[in-house]
Design a protein around this motif. Structure first.
Motif, PDB file in Angstrom:
ATOM      1  N   GLU A 108       0.837  -1.214   0.000  1.00 31.06           N
ATOM      2  CA  GLU A 108       0.000   0.000   0.000  1.00 31.06           C
ATOM      3  C   GLU A 108       0.864   1.252   0.000  1.00 31.06           C
ATOM      4  OE1 GLU A 108      -3.847   1.780   2.459  1.00 31.06           O
ATOM      5  OE2 GLU A 108      -2.337   0.576   3.506  1.00 31.06           O
ATOM      6  N   PRO A 109       1.149   1.814  -1.169  1.00 28.74           N
ATOM      7  CA  PRO A 109       1.919   3.064  -1.212  1.00 28.74           C
ATOM      8  C   PRO A 109       1.167   4.246  -0.623  1.00 28.74           C
ATOM      9  CG  PRO A 109       1.943   1.926  -3.330  1.00 28.74           C
ATOM     10  CD  PRO A 109       0.891   1.273  -2.506  1.00 28.74           C
ATOM     11  N   ASN A 110      -0.147   4.270  -0.835  1.00 27.28           N
ATOM     12  CA  ASN A 110      -0.969   5.346  -0.282  1.00 27.28           C
ATOM     13  C   ASN A 110      -2.369   4.819  -0.053  1.00 27.28           C
ATOM     14  OD1 ASN A 110      -2.695   6.014  -2.774  1.00 27.28           O
ATOM     15  ND2 ASN A 110      -0.613   6.227  -3.578  1.00 27.28           N
ATOM     16  N   GLN A 111      -3.191   5.601   0.629  1.00 27.43           N
ATOM     17  CA  GLN A 111      -4.503   5.127   1.051  1.00 27.43           C
ATOM     18  C   GLN A 111      -5.471   4.906  -0.110  1.00 27.43           C
ATOM     19  OE1 GLN A 111      -6.526   8.079   3.427  1.00 27.43           O
ATOM     20  NE2 GLN A 111      -5.641   9.778   2.272  1.00 27.43           N
ATOM     21  N   ASN A 112      -5.184   5.458  -1.274  1.00 23.60           N
ATOM     22  CA  ASN A 112      -6.086   5.320  -2.421  1.00 23.60           C
ATOM     23  C   ASN A 112      -5.595   4.332  -3.474  1.00 23.60           C
ATOM     24  OD1 ASN A 112      -7.963   7.290  -1.502  1.00 23.60           O
ATOM     25  ND2 ASN A 112      -6.559   8.904  -2.159  1.00 23.60           N
ATOM     26  N   GLN A 113      -4.430   3.748  -3.283  1.00 23.72           N
ATOM     27  CA  GLN A 113      -3.872   2.818  -4.255  1.00 23.72           C
ATOM     28  C   GLN A 113      -3.222   1.639  -3.559  1.00 23.72           C
ATOM     29  OE1 GLN A 113      -1.241   5.570  -6.484  1.00 23.72           O
ATOM     30  NE2 GLN A 113      -2.373   4.985  -8.325  1.00 23.72           N
ATOM     31  N   ASN A 114      -3.373   0.462  -4.183  1.00 23.45           N
ATOM     32  CA  ASN A 114      -2.539  -0.650  -3.755  1.00 23.45           C
ATOM     33  C   ASN A 114      -1.271  -0.655  -4.600  1.00 23.45           C
ATOM     34  OD1 ASN A 114      -3.169  -1.949  -6.251  1.00 23.45           O
ATOM     35  ND2 ASN A 114      -5.033  -2.791  -5.342  1.00 23.45           N
ATOM     36  N   ALA A 115      -0.364  -1.566  -4.298  1.00 30.02           N
ATOM     37  CA  ALA A 115       0.921  -1.569  -4.991  1.00 30.02           C
ATOM     38  C   ALA A 115       0.762  -1.811  -6.488  1.00 30.02           C
ATOM     39  CB  ALA A 115       1.841  -2.629  -4.376  1.00 30.02           C
ATOM     40  N   ALA A 116      -0.194  -2.670  -6.870  1.00 31.42           N
ATOM     41  CA  ALA A 116      -0.390  -2.957  -8.291  1.00 31.42           C
ATOM     42  C   ALA A 116      -0.826  -1.710  -9.052  1.00 31.42           C
ATOM     43  CB  ALA A 116      -1.420  -4.077  -8.460  1.00 31.42           C
TER      44      ALA A 116
END
Length: 430
Positions: free
Chosen positions: A85-93
């Protein structure tokens, strides 16, 4: 100030100046042309580019971002951000898909910044960069999801990722602009060859209707488009405006014809499949040209052609070439950028860094790995937990699972060269 301190606060929307507005319009135009593919000339190119982006981003997503603390593999916050989880709105993919898309579509590459309030990693939608020779580059007008960052960033405060050949898409665009003329010609030839063509035969019997005027209620000849209207004109207009429409529709139909009129199928001979109006022209010429476009895109990004198009023949060799020639250089660039920006020289020299492992891009068959894993264990290179980690299984929480073993069949070369009883004794002691 390090990368973790680049934001003075969370991003907020501000009044955009003309330069920022123009950048937003340009960014919108890029994705309208290449992603939406509204024009057929652009759609084929967008399709080829998206195939390349998908192949590369899917491979990067399968990479493992391992973090080490003084040589010991220790997952932590950075590991979680890069892998989950790089940020709360995106997963790593989603995150790495956007990074690769920006690296391909944007000549200046992808820009990753970090919010100092939350520590989240964010990919910029657009930015400008001012390059220097003897001091850090400067990044300004950074847009992220519609928000403009109010201040500029120096080189050490961002992660800037570019393809090895940053102008590769521009070069591909130039090649495609030349090749698209051939593709347009093939499409026109296909449409022309498959168009339904009929001839209207008019003999002298029907031609006599030219002498019969069409009269209105008062007995005066009707004037249409400035010319006197005859029954000949009236019937012909009705045929082309109404009667022939069902004939050219997809449904079965019947249309009446006056005496002296006849329809003949111009496609009934020559290039027809049978005696009907369906032409014997296929889409093979067009599909062959689309394949050429895909092949050109594959060559530009060092992706094996068969792998890009989903061929299954010799997939193992193609996968090896794909990882070696395309993915490894990108993974190494990401690794270097993470290490020099997130960790720095002092930490890297102490073996505190991130390693991007590309082994898991290739699907592993445990039956094929068994012999190799046993060999790696026998020479003391891997412990049991190392083997489990390689095949993606959870480690065993026991001390013995982390120990390295070695077969007694191995000896130091200088001992092996001595021979005789001493050699046998030394081998027993290894």
């Amino acid at each position: 100030m390090g990368l973790f301190d680049i934001f003075k606060g969370s991003p907020v929307r501000v009044n955009e100046d003309n330069k920022t507005t123009e950048m937003r319009k340009q960014q919108s135009l890029i994705f309208e042309n290449y992603i939406s593919g509204m024009k057929k000339e652009t759609a084929f190119k967008a399709y080829a580019l998206q195939l390349c982006i998908n192949r590369i981003s899917n491979a990067i997503v399968k990479c493992d971002f391992n973090t080490f603390n003084k040589g010991t593999n220790e997952p932590g916050t950075v590991w979680y951000q890069l892998n989950v989880e790089p940020n709360q709105n995106q997963n790593a993919a989603d995150f790495w898909n956007k990074v690769i898309e920006q690296m391909v579509m944007n000549e200046e590459g992808a820009l990753i910044v970090q919010d100092s309030m939350t520590g989240e990693l964010l990919v910029a939608d657009s930015f400008t960069v001012k390059k220097y020779a003897f001091k850090p580059n400067s990044y300004a007008y950074v847009l992220i999801n519609g928000y403009t960052i109010q201040h500029s960033f120096s080189e050490k405060e961002v992660m800037h990722l570019r393809l090895n050949n940053s102008k590769i898409k521009a070069i591909f665009d130039g090649i495609y602009s030349e090749y698209s003329t051939f593709l347009d010609g093939a499409i026109r030839n296909y449409n022309r060859s498959n168009a339904i063509k009929y001839a209207l035969n008019i003999d002298a019997t029907f031609d006599q209707l030219k002498n019969k005027p069409v009269l209105d209620e008062d007995g005066n000849q009707v004037i249409k488009d400035g010319l006197p209207l005859t029954e000949y004109d009236d019937v012909i207009d009705d045929m082309f405006e109404n009667r022939l429409k069902p004939v050219f529709s997809e449904k079965d139909s019947v249309t009446p014809l006056e005496s002296g009129l006849g329809l003949s199928d111009l496609n009934a001979t020559g290039n027809s499949k049978s005696s009907g109006s369906a032409a014997n022209k296929t889409t093979r010429d067009i599909s062959a040209m689309v394949d050429d476009i895909i092949n050109m895109a594959a060559d530009a990004f060092a992706i094996p052609r068969g792998l890009l198009k989903g061929d299954t023949a010799d997939v193992n060799s193609m996968t090896d070439n794909f990882i070696s020639l395309c993915i490894n250089p990108i993974a190494e660039q990401i690794e270097d950028e993470i290490n020099r920006k997130l960790y720095g020289k002092d930490n890297v020299l102490k073996h505190t860094y991130c390693r991007v492992k590309t082994e898991h891009i290739r699907n592993s068959d445990i039956t094929k790995l068994a012999t190799s894993a046993e060999l790696m264990s026998r020479i003391g290179a891997w412990s049991l937990n190392d083997i489990l980690a390689f095949i993606g299984e959870e480690s065993i929480n026991e001390d013995w699972a982390d120990k390295h073993i070695m077969s007694k069949n191995y000896a130091l070369i200088e001992d092996a060269l001595k021979g005789g009883e001493n050699n046998e004794e030394n081998q027993d002691n290894v």
